[in-house]
Design a protein around this motif. Structure first.
Motif, mmCIF file in Angstrom:
data_model
loop_
_atom_site.group_PDB
_atom_site.id
_atom_site.type_symbol
_atom_site.label_atom_id
_atom_site.label_comp_id
_atom_site.label_asym_id
_atom_site.label_seq_id
_atom_site.Cartn_x
_atom_site.Cartn_y
_atom_site.Cartn_z
ATOM 1 N N ALA A 1 0.834 -1.199 0.000
ATOM 2 C CA ALA A 1 0.000 0.000 0.000
ATOM 3 C C ALA A 1 0.871 1.253 0.000
ATOM 4 O O ALA A 1 0.599 2.206 -0.739
ATOM 5 C CB ALA A 1 -0.938 -0.009 1.206
ATOM 6 N N ALA A 2 1.925 1.257 0.799
ATOM 7 C CA ALA A 2 2.824 2.409 0.840
ATOM 8 C C ALA A 2 3.506 2.623 -0.510
ATOM 9 O O ALA A 2 3.668 3.761 -0.967
ATOM 10 C CB ALA A 2 3.869 2.227 1.945
ATOM 11 N N SER B 1 -4.065 4.642 -6.058
ATOM 12 C CA SER B 1 -4.978 4.089 -5.063
ATOM 13 C C SER B 1 -4.768 2.583 -5.043
ATOM 14 O O SER B 1 -4.386 1.991 -6.052
ATOM 15 C CB SER B 1 -6.430 4.389 -5.432
ATOM 16 O OG SER B 1 -6.672 5.769 -5.388
ATOM 17 N N ASP C 1 -7.255 2.278 0.316
ATOM 18 C CA ASP C 1 -8.204 3.297 -0.109
ATOM 19 C C ASP C 1 -9.632 2.780 -0.247
ATOM 20 O O ASP C 1 -10.581 3.540 -0.102
ATOM 21 C CB ASP C 1 -7.733 3.893 -1.439
ATOM 22 C CG ASP C 1 -6.350 4.492 -1.291
ATOM 23 O OD1 ASP C 1 -6.182 5.408 -0.468
ATOM 24 O OD2 ASP C 1 -5.427 4.016 -1.982
ATOM 25 N N ASP D 1 -4.593 1.754 5.817
ATOM 26 C CA ASP D 1 -3.554 1.751 4.787
ATOM 27 C C ASP D 1 -4.092 1.632 3.368
ATOM 28 O O ASP D 1 -3.344 1.844 2.408
ATOM 29 C CB ASP D 1 -2.585 0.592 5.049
ATOM 30 C CG ASP D 1 -1.924 0.716 6.407
ATOM 31 O OD1 ASP D 1 -1.104 1.633 6.564
ATOM 32 O OD2 ASP D 1 -2.238 -0.089 7.303
ATOM 33 N N HIS E 1 0.904 4.187 -2.825
ATOM 34 C CA HIS E 1 0.652 5.584 -2.475
ATOM 35 C C HIS E 1 1.834 6.482 -2.827
ATOM 36 O O HIS E 1 1.636 7.629 -3.256
ATOM 37 C CB HIS E 1 0.308 5.701 -0.993
ATOM 38 C CG HIS E 1 -1.015 5.104 -0.658
ATOM 39 N ND1 HIS E 1 -1.261 4.457 0.537
ATOM 40 C CD2 HIS E 1 -2.170 5.019 -1.361
ATOM 41 C CE1 HIS E 1 -2.512 4.027 0.557
ATOM 42 N NE2 HIS E 1 -3.077 4.360 -0.592
#
Length: 118
Positions: free
Chosen positions: A52-53, A61, A79, A77, A56
């Motif tokens: 997820a990081a 997304s 969307d 973490d 982002h």
């Protein structure tokens, strides 16, 4: 285990660079593929948080997909969430952390009448 995560993350980053449109994760249970199962030493969900990081950081997304067991821990973490057959398996309520946070939950049902869940 870190090597498996690094390889999986490397493949995902290569896809980001080539496509730069979206990222999809899955529970990966029995799902072969380039990211068949990404694991990392540490607490459950660490690999998901790293993916997820990475998304982002690239302005993308990312959805948590079919991981209802970790929804509460991972909602901050991600969307939005994608689930399959939550009505059939009586799991729709498990996605409440997303809806309570004002985030979308998309569900795909493959059998039955839409009138039974819409």
């Amino acid at each position: 285990m870190r090597a498996a995560f690094a390889i999986g993350l490397g493949l995902l980053l290569a896809l980001f660079a080539a496509l730069a449109v979206r990222a999809e994760t899955d529970d990966r249970a029995g799902s072969p593929g380039p990211l068949a199962y990404v694991t990392v030493a540490g607490a459950p969900g660490d690999g998901d948080r790293a993916l997820a990081a990475a998304a982002h950081a690239r302005g993308l997304s990312i959805a948590l997909k079919n991981d209802v067991d970790q929804v509460a821990a991972l909602q901050p973490d991600f969307d939005f969430a994608i689930v399959e057959q939550c009505y059939e398996y009586d799991e729709c309520g498990l996605t409440a952390p997303f809806t309570k946070a004002g985030k979308a939950v998309l569900d795909a049902e493959y059998s039955g009448s839409t009138g039974s869940y819409c």
